[in-house]
Scaffold this active site. Structure first.
Site, PDB file in Angstrom:
ATOM      1  CD  GLN A   1       3.854   5.546   2.763  1.00 16.60           C
ATOM      2  OE1 GLN A   1       2.836   5.017   2.348  1.00 16.60           O
ATOM      3  NE2 GLN A   1       4.933   4.852   3.074  1.00 16.60           N
TER       4      GLN A   1
ATOM      5  CG  HIS B   1       1.252   5.781   6.076  1.00 17.23           C
ATOM      6  ND1 HIS B   1       2.497   6.202   6.499  1.00 17.23           N
ATOM      7  CD2 HIS B   1       1.421   4.499   5.663  1.00 17.23           C
ATOM      8  CE1 HIS B   1       3.377   5.212   6.346  1.00 17.23           C
ATOM      9  NE2 HIS B   1       2.747   4.161   5.850  1.00 17.23           N
TER      10      HIS B   1
ATOM     11  N   GLY C   1       0.839  -1.187   0.000  1.00 14.25           N
ATOM     12  CA  GLY C   1       0.000   0.000   0.000  1.00 14.25           C
ATOM     13  C   GLY C   1       0.871   1.232   0.000  1.00 14.25           C
TER      14      GLY C   1
ATOM     15  CG  LEU D   1       6.926   0.802   0.572  1.00 11.41           C
ATOM     16  CD1 LEU D   1       6.074   1.266  -0.606  1.00 11.41           C
ATOM     17  CD2 LEU D   1       8.049  -0.110   0.103  1.00 11.41           C
TER      18      LEU D   1
HETATM   19 NI    NI Z   1       3.646   2.340   5.427  1.00 11.91          NI
END
Ligand code: NI
Length: 191
Positions: free
Chosen positions: A54, A149, A49, A104
């Protein structure tokens, strides 16, 4: 479409609460391009995801997708591509499950944390159509991770500190135990 740079832990943008997307913004070429770029970026990085903050855009957009066998998370069942705009997530009941996660934006670190086994997720898709779905098991964990997030929360905030490990040590010391646990979760919840 282009692959964007993924911000890493310590970048203040990852700690901001992303804001809601208006219907006009969602229809705009800029936001539609952002969604395309997020999909390409997630796939290039083999993520399960990705959230918009991000890649530096503080908008409430997140994607989840597990295609076939994910090399980072081979025990995760497939998730068809899901683009969530303004997602709202709530637990269905109080049942928790301990999951090992990575991110990530947090390179070379994994850890165990509790997630709700079943969640209700309401969101708009990229065409503005409303969805109201129940997610269970490891898939529910992925959705909780992505919506976290958007609230500036990273998995390390929820992880039990003494379970944190590098990916190499996860493989060496934790993977076998966790994959057995993951199979149980999938058998129990169907995903
Ligand atoms: Ni993440």
């Amino acid at each position: 479409m282009s692959v964007r740079q993924i911000l890493t832990i310590g970048d203040p943008v990852l700690r901001q609460r992303a804001r809601e997307v208006t219907p006009e913004e969602l229809r705009s070429p800029e936001v539609q391009r952002l969604i395309d770029d997020m999909i390409e970026t997630k796939r290039a990085a083999n993520g399960a995801g990705l959230a918009a903050n991000q890649v530096g855009e503080t908008l409430r957009i997140a994607i989840a997708e597990v295609e076939g066998t994910n090399p980072r998370y081979p025990y995760k069942p497939p998730i068809p591509l899901c683009v969530m705009v303004n997602p709202v997530i709530e637990p269905v009941d109080q049942e928790l499950v301990e999951i090992n996660e990575g991110c990530l934006s947090v390179s070379d670190l994994r850890g165990y944390l509790e997630r709700h086994l079943s969640v209700r997720v309401r969101y708009l898709d990229r065409d503005g159509v409303e969805h109201d779905e129940i997610k269970r098991g490891l898939t529910a964990g992925t959705f909780q991770h992505e919506v976290d997030h958007l609230d500036g929360v990273l998995f390390v905030d929820r992880a039990h500190p003494r379970t944190l490990s590098s990916w190499e040590h996860f493989d060496r010391h934790q993977r076998a135990e966790f994959e057995a646990r993951a199979r149980e979760i999938v058998a129990r919840s169907g995903s």
